[in-house]
Design an enzyme around this catalytic site. Sequence first.
Site, mmCIF file in Angstrom:
data_model
loop_
_atom_site.group_PDB
_atom_site.id
_atom_site.type_symbol
_atom_site.label_atom_id
_atom_site.label_comp_id
_atom_site.label_asym_id
_atom_site.label_seq_id
_atom_site.Cartn_x
_atom_site.Cartn_y
_atom_site.Cartn_z
ATOM 1 N N ASP A 87 -13.130 5.162 0.984
ATOM 2 C CA ASP A 87 -11.690 5.162 1.281
ATOM 3 C C ASP A 87 -11.151 6.586 1.272
ATOM 4 O OD1 ASP A 87 -8.950 4.913 1.352
ATOM 5 O OD2 ASP A 87 -8.806 3.542 -0.344
ATOM 6 N N ASP A 104 0.873 -1.161 0.000
ATOM 7 C CA ASP A 104 0.000 0.000 0.000
ATOM 8 C C ASP A 104 0.919 1.221 0.000
ATOM 9 O OD1 ASP A 104 -1.660 2.107 0.530
ATOM 10 O OD2 ASP A 104 -2.490 1.306 2.393
ATOM 11 N N LYS A 130 2.868 11.188 -3.317
ATOM 12 C CA LYS A 130 1.846 10.526 -4.141
ATOM 13 C C LYS A 130 0.977 11.550 -4.872
ATOM 14 C CE LYS A 130 -1.620 6.857 -3.543
ATOM 15 N NZ LYS A 130 -2.175 5.962 -2.502
ATOM 16 N N GLU A 151 -7.320 0.499 -4.559
ATOM 17 C CA GLU A 151 -7.313 0.411 -3.094
ATOM 18 C C GLU A 151 -8.657 -0.058 -2.508
ATOM 19 O OE1 GLU A 151 -5.766 4.265 -2.117
ATOM 20 O OE2 GLU A 151 -3.796 3.728 -2.889
#
Lengths: 207, 621
Positions: free
Chosen positions: B207, B25, B87, B185
């Site tokens: 999420d 992850d 990210k 994800e």
Amino acid sequence: MAVLHCSQCGAEYAPCSVLCPACGALLPFDPSCSLFAVLGLGESYDLDGTDLRTRAVELQRRLHPDRFAQAPASLQRRSLEWSTRINEAAAVLGDPLRRADYLFARRYGRSALSEAQGSIRDPELLMRQMELREQLEAISEARDQAALDALRRQIAEDEQRLQQQVAQNLAVVEGGNEALAGALQEWQYLRKLRAELDRSEESWDFA
Amino acid sequence: MALMQIAEPGQSGAPHERRLAIGIDLGTTHSLVATVRSAIPETIPDAEGRVLLPSVVHYAADGRVAVGYEARAAAVEDPHNTIASVKRFMGRGAADVGRLAGHLPFEIVPGDGMVRIRTVAGDKSPVEVSAEILKVLKERAVAALGEEPQGAVITVPAYFDDAQRQATKDAAALAGLPVLRLLAEPTAAAVAYGLDKNSRGLYAVFDLGGGTFDFSLLRLQQGVFEVLATAGDAALGGDDMDHAIAEHLLAEFPDYAGDAGFRRQSLQLARGLKERLSEADMASAQLVLPTGESRSWTLQRRDLENWIQPILQKTLTPCRRALRDAGVERSAIDGVVLVGGATRVPLLQRMVAEFFGREPLTDIDPDRVVALGAAIQADALVGNQREDLLLMDVLPLSLGLETMGGLVEKIIPRNTPIPVSRAQEFTTFKDGQTAMSIHVLQGERDRVEDNRSLARFTLRGIPPMVAGQARIRVTFQVDADGLLAVSAEETSTGVRAEVQVKPSYGLDDAAITQMLQDALQHAADDVEHRRLAEARVEGERAREALATAMAADAALLSESERQAIEAARVDLERALAGTDADAITAATEALEKAAEVLVERRMNQAVRSAMAGHSIDEWKN
């Protein structure tokens, strides 16, 4: 008809088979097979949506690229091609409008939808579509949720009516293709209107 | 060495025939690695037992790279060379990140293509920075598993576009990590959630990570996870809450609002306050002003909720969009899963419960759930028996081509199941036209400039024909990773022009080659790094084994023996704190030698207690 044999186990298989009926091996991809054939279905407008989905998922379970992550490149490619095709079959046949157009294309050699983009020839239909569009603009302007919901219901009813008309038309072996093409185009137009209605409603969220 | 090892039940060396693979992850604020051992997915901790690796990379002037807690510690001292939340920059151009610019303590280098970040060790692309994080996770896995994993499943936000996915794959390549699959994800979370083959029905995964929001609707049936629709916001996350809090804090100290170190400190304090206010109604933070004075700042949960409410409200729009795309009513949903540390915020849980009319599921640690799901998928992909598990994903954003007038014609609409292939025919608009420019875009808007430009290329060698006669067939193929390939062909004459497409924001081959060469030049460092990591693992194992033995049987030793062992232990601690692999190995061996007497006496004692109640004579024959 040429007889086909599985290269893994030598068993005979019918054209457009995806997996060998004897050993389960993934068979060579054949792009000429119809979307109905790859799912093992007869060519008919009338089909059971749940059955269609189950067939597609069961095939994907065995041929999806994830099943061939460790396989040689040639098999990976075959898996990608089949998996793509099964997805396409599920998407096209699972949608009553696209399924109808696919059957139309199989019958008359052309799609009723792709060439009609943005142009409606029937003046009566054109008037009706313009009215609906004006209605949507007024609703968007006023942000009238009740009127929007009513318009959405009306579009759904119209789509229902067109689906019945199309189903009847496709059930006749020699139908007039102009009427059928017209119904499909009207139906597609309603779909676009519905998408615009959704977008309009969504834009209210940002207010 | 072997003498020191006291076997734990269930750990004895069963030969593993299983192939090892890992799930990663790669998060905005934290990253994790997990694997499946003995059919159970587990997150892999570092040598200190910590599972989360802060996604922070620090570049020092001497070229040394620190990742994780060490880098985060450097952030306050040296904010300009410490990169957090990288990210958010993956696959992004300068125009995309402009919004964040005011918040960033480090400097973005202007230019075409993907942004680069200025550091004292040179300009770094987000791909390189992410690769540093992946390398650390990979080493952690190698140390724990004792061998190289066969490959990794790396999770990406479902809403990541092609350029962002490609950048993630490039980062893995740079870290020397074979990618088995990029996995959305929310899908990973659904897999981990034991929404396994026994569950069926419709599930929603909500999420909210550090920097991205994803919402997915899945249909589950006998181990098949079918994504029906996904929506989200690639620039919305827990970080935004931290920034909102930090802005209020900075507003109280306007004199120092321009100080990068103070800004960084404010952000860290804001994150801590947000976390504590998930439990408490009131929390305080101690801050140190650039003048050296310290101050206390107290925050009520009520105020916090007022500030973050507008941010959280933004999550509901993608929820509605996905429900509509899937044709699903809220009431038809059988369960709502919460993922991501930011979903611990009580206000968010209340909002989600209210929106869906049901309490969300929160039993698995929302920080770990994605990595665990990725590990399960990785395990299945390397061929360990999970015949029943299959994940079927969708294309998150529509793909299209530029047409006349700067408009986009959609070729594949969003939420189409992948893999997918779609072709569209175009024609020439001038007599004798022999080339056609093709511009590939991703996004939902009508105008070219409002969408992401993925690639531009020119199809050449079209035979000269009358305008409108050529038939140019452009084919899009999206694979199971959600990555796009485009080809074009003139079909009326059968002339085929092969086209290679590179995403505009991805790295071209030359850039990757250069980076790989750089990586090779540093390979010697990497070998040294590996030796150090291995020495540390051995040293720590010895230290722990000793602690266990001493806790149980220190009484078996004389005072001088105890002192000798203690001295060796202190030497080892000192060596472990340093970076000299040979010193650690030597200290480990010295400790083992010093502890031999303890090991021997423990053995004797174990033998004696086994014989207890029997006379020595009984054993003689």
